[in-house]
Design a protein around this motif. Sequence first.
Motif, PDB file in Angstrom:
ATOM      1  N   UNK A 246       0.918  -1.224   0.332  1.00  0.00           N
ATOM      2  CA  UNK A 246       0.104  -0.179   0.304  1.00  0.00           C
ATOM      3  C   UNK A 246       1.172   0.950  -0.195  1.00  0.00           C
ATOM      4  N   UNK A 247       0.494   2.063  -0.841  1.00  0.00           N
ATOM      5  CA  UNK A 247       0.634   3.344  -0.629  1.00  0.00           C
ATOM      6  C   UNK A 247       0.675   4.241   0.705  1.00  0.00           C
ATOM      7  N   UNK A 248      -0.186   3.876   1.429  1.00  0.00           N
ATOM      8  CA  UNK A 248      -0.390   4.589   2.595  1.00  0.00           C
ATOM      9  C   UNK A 248      -1.483   3.230   3.160  1.00  0.00           C
ATOM     10  N   UNK A 249      -0.992   3.488   4.846  1.00  0.00           N
ATOM     11  CA  UNK A 249      -1.836   2.214   5.441  1.00  0.00           C
ATOM     12  C   UNK A 249      -1.916   2.694   6.945  1.00  0.00           C
ATOM     13  N   UNK A 250      -0.780   3.256   7.648  1.00  0.00           N
ATOM     14  CA  UNK A 250      -0.934   3.691   8.645  1.00  0.00           C
ATOM     15  C   UNK A 250      -2.721   3.974   9.650  1.00  0.00           C
ATOM     16  N   UNK A 251      -2.531   3.626  10.204  1.00  0.00           N
ATOM     17  CA  UNK A 251      -4.312   3.410  10.849  1.00  0.00           C
ATOM     18  C   UNK A 251      -5.325   2.000  10.332  1.00  0.00           C
ATOM     19  N   UNK A 252      -5.008   1.595   9.402  1.00  0.00           N
ATOM     20  CA  UNK A 252      -5.806  -0.018   8.910  1.00  0.00           C
ATOM     21  C   UNK A 252      -5.575  -0.764  10.364  1.00  0.00           C
ATOM     22  N   UNK A 253      -6.494  -1.579   9.763  1.00  0.00           N
ATOM     23  CA  UNK A 253      -6.500  -3.146  11.087  1.00  0.00           C
ATOM     24  C   UNK A 253      -6.816  -3.579  10.285  1.00  0.00           C
ATOM     25  N   UNK A 254      -6.609  -5.581  10.274  1.00  0.00           N
ATOM     26  CA  UNK A 254      -6.653  -6.503   9.683  1.00  0.00           C
ATOM     27  C   UNK A 254      -7.944  -7.432  10.685  1.00  0.00           C
ATOM     28  N   UNK A 255      -8.185  -8.151   9.533  1.00  0.00           N
ATOM     29  CA  UNK A 255      -9.645  -9.577   9.599  1.00  0.00           C
ATOM     30  C   UNK A 255      -8.794 -10.427   9.372  1.00  0.00           C
ATOM     31  N   UNK A 256      -8.221 -12.224   9.785  1.00  0.00           N
ATOM     32  CA  UNK A 256      -8.230 -12.679   9.015  1.00  0.00           C
ATOM     33  C   UNK A 256      -9.253 -13.879   9.627  1.00  0.00           C
ATOM     34  N   UNK A 257     -10.033 -14.664   8.172  1.00  0.00           N
ATOM     35  CA  UNK A 257     -10.999 -15.270   8.874  1.00  0.00           C
ATOM     36  C   UNK A 257     -10.462 -16.666   9.344  1.00  0.00           C
ATOM     37  N   UNK A 258     -11.150 -17.398   9.691  1.00  0.00           N
ATOM     38  CA  UNK A 258     -10.581 -18.914  10.923  1.00  0.00           C
ATOM     39  C   UNK A 258      -9.862 -19.618   9.458  1.00  0.00           C
ATOM     40  N   UNK A 259     -10.798 -19.924   8.707  1.00  0.00           N
ATOM     41  CA  UNK A 259     -10.593 -20.961   7.539  1.00  0.00           C
ATOM     42  C   UNK A 259      -8.719 -21.135   7.136  1.00  0.00           C
ATOM     43  N   UNK A 260      -8.406 -19.806   7.064  1.00  0.00           N
ATOM     44  CA  UNK A 260      -7.322 -20.010   6.737  1.00  0.00           C
ATOM     45  C   UNK A 260      -6.074 -19.923   7.466  1.00  0.00           C
ATOM     46  N   UNK A 261      -6.502 -20.076   8.869  1.00  0.00           N
ATOM     47  CA  UNK A 261      -5.277 -20.093   9.573  1.00  0.00           C
ATOM     48  C   UNK A 261      -4.546 -21.735  10.194  1.00  0.00           C
ATOM     49  N   UNK A 262      -4.104 -21.775   9.320  1.00  0.00           N
ATOM     50  CA  UNK A 262      -3.181 -23.382   9.350  1.00  0.00           C
ATOM     51  C   UNK A 262      -1.085 -22.666   9.768  1.00  0.00           C
ATOM     52  N   UNK A 263      -1.298 -23.423   9.997  1.00  0.00           N
ATOM     53  CA  UNK A 263       0.273 -22.981  10.322  1.00  0.00           C
ATOM     54  C   UNK A 263       1.139 -23.269   8.656  1.00  0.00           C
ATOM     55  N   UNK A 264       1.867 -22.316   8.527  1.00  0.00           N
ATOM     56  CA  UNK A 264       2.297 -21.921   7.256  1.00  0.00           C
ATOM     57  C   UNK A 264       1.870 -21.667   6.392  1.00  0.00           C
ATOM     58  N   UNK A 265       0.914 -21.022   6.165  1.00  0.00           N
ATOM     59  CA  UNK A 265       0.231 -20.358   5.175  1.00  0.00           C
ATOM     60  C   UNK A 265       0.702 -19.169   5.285  1.00  0.00           C
ATOM     61  N   UNK A 266       0.721 -18.789   3.870  1.00  0.00           N
ATOM     62  CA  UNK A 266       1.287 -16.881   3.643  1.00  0.00           C
ATOM     63  C   UNK A 266       0.247 -15.988   3.929  1.00  0.00           C
TER      64      UNK A 266
END
Length: 410
Positions: A246-266
């Motif tokens: 991103x050209x700007x990102x200060x103050x942005x937040x993140x959410x991640x769906x549980x379905x992609x939470x596997x060890x080693x996932x990029x």
Amino acid sequence: CGRINFEVWNGATFRLSTDVKRQWDSSTPQTVSVHSGARFEDFGTLEFKLWQATVEEGGTYVHTPTAFGIYYKNSSVANGLTNRGRFEAPNGITVTYTTSGGSAAEGRTTYRNEGDGVFLLGGEVKSTTQPTQAYYYEFVGGTLEASNDVAFVGFRDKDRLFFDNAVEVKVDDDSTLTLAGFQYGENAALTKTGAGRLTLGENAIPSLAVNGGMVEVVLESALPGTVSFADGTTLRLVTTGTELAPTSYEGMAFEVDESVCTVGATLIISSDADFLAYAKGGLAAAVAPFGFGVRIDGDSIKVTQESDYMFDATKSDDLSDPTAWKGGEVPVGQDVVIAGAGTVRYNASAPAFASITVLDGATVSVEGGTEEDPVEVPTMTLNYDARLLIAEGVTALVTNEFTCVGDDQK
């Protein structure tokens, strides 16, 4: 009825609140012209042979029919709407194509938003009967606004869902606009506003400025090369391997769906090291409720496993060394995690653990066992790209559960 043209002028409001059905064939379209300062509203059941509507800048067309049908066989004249004012479809748009004499209905229907026009949708956009030609939904200027959950449903390859030029995409609070199936012209520059969620489709947008609410990525490579996030906006990941810088990102937040939470996932890939450092904190907070953590690996951020009993293989090769354990003590008898790109020695004198999970490139090297006195390996899980090494001449006894997770385990 026969052919009727509706033309509404400045200061006037016309409400078409009865059922309208055009009975005779013609290549001349039914027209609706809404001039600046005028308002046109339609209700009831509408069925036209050909239908063309134009909303000028400053005009308003509210489209809420009980049913909307196009019944014709003339493929040389296009149906549709050109909006430069304000067009509202608070219930969405459903078009029913009716056949004649058993033949397939033909024709093209084009909804086009241009200039400073505002195109408001409050429900699904779909057709209950497909014409033999195509649907076009073209947003080449102005604003596309979603006041409720909106998706474009049932469209085919020959249909055209299209953005080009500068377009504001406003998604109201508690609403989701899904852009699956849309294509983008080379000059497409979308600005996301509103507190709602914009779900991107399979094609990348040349330029995207996220000035409000959330953007959700459900497919790889959906984000453009030019993207910015304003303070208070959120990027939600429902896929792996998202590339962005991103050209700007200060103050942005993140959410991640549980379905992609596997060890080693990029989770993300970025050429911007500063952004990776920033994103690590937000992504760590996003995956923590699911029992995971994150780490920077080169130009990417990957999922790792969190544990109160974590051994850092980059600090020591001795599992008896309390300084390498997260809590400062050796957690004998616990389920432990070994992480980090280092090699850890495991032999008969190693502390006894209930189980060992190895990840983040760590290597467990079994030492010292013989046929008469083998080293017993506890229950162990190797996550890609971890390794278990048993040197030549060493005997290890594996009678407990042993699991490899991911690709290319060694």
